[in-house]
Motif scaffolding. Structure first.
Motif, mmCIF file in Angstrom:
data_model
loop_
_atom_site.group_PDB
_atom_site.id
_atom_site.type_symbol
_atom_site.label_atom_id
_atom_site.label_comp_id
_atom_site.label_asym_id
_atom_site.label_seq_id
_atom_site.Cartn_x
_atom_site.Cartn_y
_atom_site.Cartn_z
ATOM 1 N N HIS A 145 0.854 -1.180 0.000
ATOM 2 C CA HIS A 145 0.000 0.000 0.000
ATOM 3 C C HIS A 145 0.896 1.238 0.000
ATOM 4 O O HIS A 145 1.751 1.399 0.879
ATOM 5 C CB HIS A 145 -0.891 0.006 1.235
ATOM 6 N N VAL A 184 -2.407 11.638 -1.933
ATOM 7 C CA VAL A 184 -3.244 10.616 -2.574
ATOM 8 C C VAL A 184 -3.235 10.790 -4.090
ATOM 9 O O VAL A 184 -3.129 9.812 -4.843
ATOM 10 C CB VAL A 184 -4.682 10.663 -2.026
ATOM 11 N N THR A 242 -1.965 7.994 -6.789
ATOM 12 C CA THR A 242 -3.123 7.361 -7.418
ATOM 13 C C THR A 242 -2.746 6.242 -8.395
ATOM 14 O O THR A 242 -3.402 5.187 -8.400
ATOM 15 C CB THR A 242 -4.001 8.414 -8.124
ATOM 16 N N LEU A 274 -2.134 3.202 -6.307
ATOM 17 C CA LEU A 274 -3.384 2.755 -5.690
ATOM 18 C C LEU A 274 -4.238 1.995 -6.701
ATOM 19 O O LEU A 274 -4.769 0.916 -6.408
ATOM 20 C CB LEU A 274 -4.159 3.951 -5.135
ATOM 21 N N GLU A 275 -4.372 2.550 -7.894
ATOM 22 C CA GLU A 275 -5.224 1.929 -8.913
ATOM 23 C C GLU A 275 -4.598 0.661 -9.479
ATOM 24 O O GLU A 275 -5.281 -0.357 -9.650
ATOM 25 C CB GLU A 275 -5.488 2.925 -10.043
ATOM 26 N N TYR A 288 -5.342 -0.898 -4.242
ATOM 27 C CA TYR A 288 -5.398 -0.394 -2.870
ATOM 28 C C TYR A 288 -6.361 0.791 -2.778
ATOM 29 O O TYR A 288 -6.600 1.485 -3.770
ATOM 30 C CB TYR A 288 -4.014 0.058 -2.402
ATOM 31 N N PRO A 328 -7.277 4.396 -0.563
ATOM 32 C CA PRO A 328 -6.798 5.346 0.450
ATOM 33 C C PRO A 328 -7.625 5.264 1.725
ATOM 34 O O PRO A 328 -7.130 5.557 2.818
ATOM 35 C CB PRO A 328 -6.939 6.704 -0.242
#
Length: 370
Positions: free
Chosen positions: A194, A342, A346, A349-350, A354, A356
């Motif tokens: 993460h 964030v 991104t 994360l995408e 994952y 936020p």
């Protein structure tokens, strides 16, 4: 037609015999099914995920496969590992198709020829643990490398001065097509985590647990201290954001500390078909199953050092800082800084699935910075 009593009894006896025989055959089939160690659908699934190729495309005989999953004792956990591999790879594929601007990044791949092993590493993502594994696989682990502060220094110097330069030689200055061919034809893997917890881990490891003048990360610490007047988590995040905004494009960063690189940017996931994508959140299981499937003796000789220690070196910081959890530290950030962080992370994360919200909601009421 009338049936005598004896005839009725005989008919009932025949029917009972048929029923008993049917139940017996069914029970034997169930016993046989339970004795199969790896069901055929799991074998097919494993072949699909791990890329086991048939010697003959016309044959469906399991014995025709060069490497048979039936030879591997895949536990329930490793069955889940295979399912997770499919999900992770599909997630990366979907991201790459939807976000072509991230399809051509850099890849920093280490290659171990004696094991035909290719590893793309990220700082603060089990890199220290895996460097110890590489050292022992190369036969360079010494008995005196017990797990303590001095041995950690010795291992760090060995990997920085000997191991990494040696393993980079194969891929250094090579184009992405060469690296892709290497990744396709080796036991290739990368480990991700993460991205928000990675930033927290950086803070705890390089700020809270490190002496101010210690060489590792020293220049960044001194620059943060000079620029913001303190070594708080907020100051570190602001510094990271400014470095990434000033020195990075969508594809690469120039002159940025290795710990700040977004993960998607270091391993060219859209063009490199890694055989395995491990996650730090399931690292013990992932490493165990990958080693079992590939018959590589990973011993986990060093515990992941990002785990909180009971003590910290003094940096003149509040005692409570070190005990704060990932969620608490992220929630301590001013709202605008957190939203910038964030946005910057991104793609990670995408790409890796994952959220936020795992640690903090985006509509948190924390104050904005001045």
């Amino acid at each position: 037609m009338y049936f005598t009593r004896n005839k009725i009894i005989n008919i009932i006896g025949v029917l009972c015999g048929i029923i008993f025989f049917t139940l017996f055959i069914y029970s034997q089939e169930q016993v046989e099914i339970r004795n199969i160690s790896i069901p055929e659908d799991l074998r097919t699934h494993a072949r699909s995920i791990l890329g086991f190729k048939s010697k003959s495309s016309d044959s469906e005989n399991p014995d025709s496969y060069e490497k048979k999953p039936s030879d591997i004792n895949i536990s329930d956990e490793c069955s889940k590992f295979l399912e997770d591999q499919e999900w992770r790879k599909n997630r990366i594929k979907s991201f790459c198709e939807a976000r072509p601007e991230y399809n051509a990044t850099q890849s920093y791949i280490l290659y171990m020829e004696n094991k035909n092993l290719a590893y793309c590493k990220h700082a603060k993502v089990a890199s220290t643990t895996l460097s110890s594994e590489i050292i022992q696989l190369l036969g360079l682990m010494k008995p005196e490398y017990s797990i303590n502060r001095e041995s950690n220094k010795a291992i760090h110097q060995l990997k920085q001065n000997v191991i990494y330069p040696m393993l980079r030689k194969t891929t250094e200055f090579k184009d992405w097509k060469f690296k892709r061919h290497l990744v396709e034809n080796s036991m290739s893997f990368s480990v991700v985590r993460h991205p928000l917890s990675r930033v927290v881990s950086l803070f705890k490891d390089k700020i809270l647990e490190t002496e101010l003048k210690q060489r590792s990360f020293r220049d960044c610490r001194m620059e943060i201290l000079k620029k913001y007047g303190n070594l708080s988590f907020t100051s570190l995040v602001q510094f990271v954001l400014e470095e990434l905004k000033e020195k990075c494009s969508d594809e690469d960063c120039q002159g940025v500390n290795d710990h700040f690189f977004p993960q998607y940017m270091k391993c060219d996931y859209c063009r490199m078909p890694y055989k395995y994508i491990l996650k730090l959140e399931t690292f013990h299981r992932d490493l165990l199953c990958m080693g079992k499937i590939e018959k590589i003796d990973f011993r986990e000789i060093q515990e992941n050092p990002t785990l909180q220690k009971n003590e910290k070196l003094s940096l003149g910081l509040p005692e409570t800082d070190f005990r704060l959890s990932t969620s608490e530290l992220l929630n301590s950030l001013p709202k605008d800084i957190y939203e910038d962080l964030v946005r910057m992370l991104t793609p990670d994360l995408e790409m890796f699935g994952y959220l936020p919200e795992t640690y903090r909601k985006l509509d948190s009421s924390s104050p904005t910075s001045e």
